[in-house]
Design a protein around this motif. Structure first.
Motif, PDB file in Angstrom:
ATOM      1  N   ASP A 330       1.498   1.234  -8.311  1.00 56.38           N
ATOM      2  CA  ASP A 330       1.700   1.185  -6.828  1.00 56.38           C
ATOM      3  C   ASP A 330       0.572   1.144  -6.016  1.00 56.38           C
ATOM      4  OD1 ASP A 330       4.398   1.116  -7.104  1.00 56.38           O
ATOM      5  OD2 ASP A 330       4.845   2.992  -6.440  1.00 56.38           O
ATOM      6  N   SER A 331      -0.386   0.771  -6.307  1.00 55.95           N
ATOM      7  CA  SER A 331      -1.863   0.673  -5.519  1.00 55.95           C
ATOM      8  C   SER A 331      -2.386  -0.604  -5.409  1.00 55.95           C
ATOM      9  CB  SER A 331      -2.753   1.799  -6.043  1.00 55.95           C
ATOM     10  OG  SER A 331      -3.951   1.534  -5.095  1.00 55.95           O
ATOM     11  N   SER A 332      -2.283  -1.381  -4.413  1.00 55.79           N
ATOM     12  CA  SER A 332      -2.755  -2.738  -4.285  1.00 55.79           C
ATOM     13  C   SER A 332      -3.991  -2.637  -4.412  1.00 55.79           C
ATOM     14  CB  SER A 332      -2.296  -3.376  -2.940  1.00 55.79           C
ATOM     15  OG  SER A 332      -2.483  -2.696  -1.773  1.00 55.79           O
ATOM     16  N   GLY A 333      -4.701  -1.801  -3.876  1.00 54.55           N
ATOM     17  CA  GLY A 333      -6.202  -1.685  -3.738  1.00 54.55           C
ATOM     18  C   GLY A 333      -6.792  -1.515  -5.062  1.00 54.55           C
ATOM     19  N   SER A 334      -6.190  -0.546  -5.876  1.00 60.37           N
ATOM     20  CA  SER A 334      -6.510  -0.363  -7.143  1.00 60.37           C
ATOM     21  C   SER A 334      -6.561  -1.731  -8.018  1.00 60.37           C
ATOM     22  CB  SER A 334      -5.931   0.700  -7.741  1.00 60.37           C
ATOM     23  OG  SER A 334      -6.359   2.033  -7.059  1.00 60.37           O
ATOM     24  N   LEU A 335      -5.275  -2.336  -7.950  1.00 63.32           N
ATOM     25  CA  LEU A 335      -5.043  -3.554  -8.574  1.00 63.32           C
ATOM     26  C   LEU A 335      -5.857  -4.699  -8.346  1.00 63.32           C
ATOM     27  CD1 LEU A 335      -1.058  -3.689  -8.220  1.00 63.32           C
ATOM     28  CD2 LEU A 335      -2.400  -3.546 -10.619  1.00 63.32           C
ATOM     29  N   ALA A 336      -6.409  -4.518  -6.992  1.00 64.87           N
ATOM     30  CA  ALA A 336      -7.348  -5.497  -6.647  1.00 64.87           C
ATOM     31  C   ALA A 336      -8.860  -5.299  -7.511  1.00 64.87           C
ATOM     32  CB  ALA A 336      -7.658  -5.429  -5.376  1.00 64.87           C
ATOM     33  N   VAL A 337      -9.122  -4.174  -7.372  1.00 62.72           N
ATOM     34  CA  VAL A 337     -10.479  -3.779  -8.261  1.00 62.72           C
ATOM     35  C   VAL A 337     -10.224  -4.035  -9.561  1.00 62.72           C
ATOM     36  CG1 VAL A 337     -11.801  -1.657  -8.934  1.00 62.72           C
ATOM     37  CG2 VAL A 337     -10.909  -1.737  -6.602  1.00 62.72           C
ATOM     38  N   ALA A 338      -9.075  -3.860 -10.102  1.00 64.96           N
ATOM     39  CA  ALA A 338      -8.824  -3.940 -11.818  1.00 64.96           C
ATOM     40  C   ALA A 338      -8.829  -5.520 -11.976  1.00 64.96           C
ATOM     41  CB  ALA A 338      -7.259  -3.654 -11.968  1.00 64.96           C
ATOM     42  N   GLU A 339      -8.327  -6.283 -11.067  1.00 67.15           N
ATOM     43  CA  GLU A 339      -8.502  -7.772 -11.266  1.00 67.15           C
ATOM     44  C   GLU A 339      -9.984  -8.220 -10.966  1.00 67.15           C
ATOM     45  OE1 GLU A 339      -6.839 -11.824  -9.124  1.00 67.15           O
ATOM     46  OE2 GLU A 339      -6.527 -10.060  -8.425  1.00 67.15           O
ATOM     47  N   SER A 340     -10.893  -7.629 -10.136  1.00 69.70           N
ATOM     48  CA  SER A 340     -12.117  -7.817 -10.255  1.00 69.70           C
ATOM     49  C   SER A 340     -13.077  -7.554 -11.274  1.00 69.70           C
ATOM     50  CB  SER A 340     -12.793  -7.262  -9.039  1.00 69.70           C
ATOM     51  OG  SER A 340     -13.058  -6.001  -9.103  1.00 69.70           O
ATOM     52  N   LEU A 341     -12.606  -6.596 -12.050  1.00 64.21           N
ATOM     53  CA  LEU A 341     -13.272  -6.112 -13.366  1.00 64.21           C
ATOM     54  C   LEU A 341     -12.553  -6.674 -14.480  1.00 64.21           C
ATOM     55  CD1 LEU A 341     -13.369  -2.054 -12.446  1.00 64.21           C
ATOM     56  CD2 LEU A 341     -15.225  -3.959 -12.485  1.00 64.21           C
ATOM     57  N   SER A 342     -11.691  -7.754 -14.547  1.00 60.35           N
ATOM     58  CA  SER A 342     -10.982  -8.187 -15.645  1.00 60.35           C
ATOM     59  C   SER A 342     -10.418  -7.440 -16.335  1.00 60.35           C
ATOM     60  CB  SER A 342     -12.158  -9.213 -16.321  1.00 60.35           C
ATOM     61  OG  SER A 342     -12.494 -10.385 -15.632  1.00 60.35           O
ATOM     62  N   VAL A 343      -9.778  -6.225 -15.840  1.00 59.63           N
ATOM     63  CA  VAL A 343      -9.124  -5.209 -16.636  1.00 59.63           C
ATOM     64  C   VAL A 343      -7.979  -5.473 -17.649  1.00 59.63           C
ATOM     65  CG1 VAL A 343      -7.536  -3.158 -16.674  1.00 59.63           C
ATOM     66  CG2 VAL A 343      -9.933  -3.325 -15.036  1.00 59.63           C
ATOM     67  N   LYS A 344      -7.325  -6.899 -16.767  1.00 57.46           N
ATOM     68  CA  LYS A 344      -6.100  -7.432 -17.672  1.00 57.46           C
ATOM     69  C   LYS A 344      -6.618  -7.933 -18.796  1.00 57.46           C
ATOM     70  CE  LYS A 344      -2.399 -10.744 -17.263  1.00 57.46           C
ATOM     71  NZ  LYS A 344      -2.083 -11.809 -16.309  1.00 57.46           N
TER      72      LYS A 344
END
Length: 371
Positions: A330-344
């Motif tokens: 539920d955090s769009s900001g944290s999801l954006a960070v995760a995307e930038s770090l290639s967490v997926k």
């Protein structure tokens, strides 16, 4: 520059500068107010899991049960049981709790049962008999003012079992003044008592200058990442999250703790990894209600480094993944960070884990990261 400060505060490589800067610009519209230490922001804290003895043999990396030698503490593999005594209550729901603007609703199609994790995970069990036997053995080796007299040992024989059962630890204070001065190689049973005192009397043990001294001592004892002292110091720090006073203390040394945890995950034994990843998870639980993007980004960065570079045990990996899910949920900001770090992509590496619980966690986490 805020991006430079973020890298410095979180001990990150300059190679992340461009993506961090782009992330900040995209998610704040360029209106960024940097937070710094030194008390320049308000105290954010306004207000279990358990390990069970196993008879399995211990590894060579400091995971041996420091009391019996033949067995070692093993984390439960059944996920996170409900926590007694209100330990699962979110301490950040009061009127002064920070409300984040960086939130979104997780799509209804994403079914998650593992995150967000509510309530910190605790290390709260012990065997009084083994603990008292080790204390007696070490006390017999002490001399002068480092040795407890028969009356004090008698106090311990009554107070330690009571502490394990959740009763007050107040009567232990005088004895602990002596015990904490024992040589480093004799400290581990003392640290186990301290762990239990923090669990049941956190507001008293972790408040003020005394609390700061306790945390500093615990961090110092992690210098040997494979030692029993390190293991028990980490477990004591995990228990600090049970009360707002302990949570505030953890937050005051957040960067130091993250540095220690990353080192222990790499250099420590299996049980050390579980304790270290439990700290990651507890920091995620404590940070979630704050909606602080800088905190979440620093935590995600360290978690990404851990799950990609370090072979983790099943339970340690599970807790690290739940920590990630708790931060991004539920955090769009944290999801954006995760995307930038290639967490997926990093999470996908564990989709074929031999552990069913890790595979389940990966499946649920990927659903959120892909939504």
């Amino acid at each position: 520059m805020v991006a430079h400060k973020f890298l410095e505060d979180n001990f990150l490589s300059p190679q992340f500068l461009e993506q961090v800067a782009n992330f900040i610009i995209q998610n704040t519209g360029g209106q960024v107010t940097a937070q710094s230490g030194g008390g320049q922001y308000a105290d954010p804290f306004t207000g279990g899991g358990r390990y069970v003895p196993s008879s399995g043999s211990a590894g060579a990396a400091g995971g041996a049960d420091p009391y019996t030698g033949g067995g070692r503490y093993m984390p439960s593999t059944g996920g996170f049981p409900s926590q007694p005594g209100g330990a699962g209550v979110d301490p950040f729901t009061g009127a002064s709790a920070h409300i984040s603007s960086q939130t979104r609703t997780t799509p209804a199609a994403v079914q998650t049962t593992l995150f967000p994790k509510d309530g910190v995970v605790l290390f709260e069990t012990a065997k009084a008999e083994g603990l008292l036997r080790k204390l007696t053995e070490f006390n017999d080796q002490m001399q002068g003012d480092l040795q407890l007299d028969s009356d004090q040992m008698g106090q311990l024989s009554v107070l330690v079992p009571g502490l394990i059962e959740g009763r007050s630890s107040e009567g232990l204070d005088g004895v602990m003044v002596t015990l904490v001065r024992w040589p480093v190689d004799k400290l581990f049973p003392v640290l186990d008592i301290l762990r239990l005192m923090i669990r049941h009397s956190c507001s008293r043990v972790c408040s003020g200058t005394a609390g700061e001294q306790v945390l500093t001592r615990l961090l110092d004892l992690t210098s040997d990442a494979s030692s029993n002292n390190c293991l028990l110091a980490l477990r004591a720090m995990c228990n600090m999250g049970v009360d707002p006073s302990g949570a505030t203390l953890l937050d005051s040394r957040r960067q130091d703790i993250l540095q220690v945890v990353c080192k222990v995950v790499i250099e420590g034994g299996k049980n050390h990894q579980v304790a270290a990843c439990t700290i990651f998870l507890n920091l995620a639980v404590l940070s979630r209600p704050l909606g602080d993007l800088e905190r979440n980004a620093g935590l995600l960065t360290k978690l990404a480094e851990v799950i990609v570079h370090t072979p983790l045990t099943e339970e340690a990996m599970f807790r690290a993944l739940v920590a990630i899910g708790t931060v991004v949920y539920d955090s769009s900001g944290s999801l954006a960070v995760a995307e930038s770090l290639s967490v997926k992509s990093l999470v996908q590496l564990h989709a074929t884990s031999e552990s069913a619980k890790v595979r389940q966690c990966v499946e649920q986490l990927l659903a959120i990261l892909s939504a």
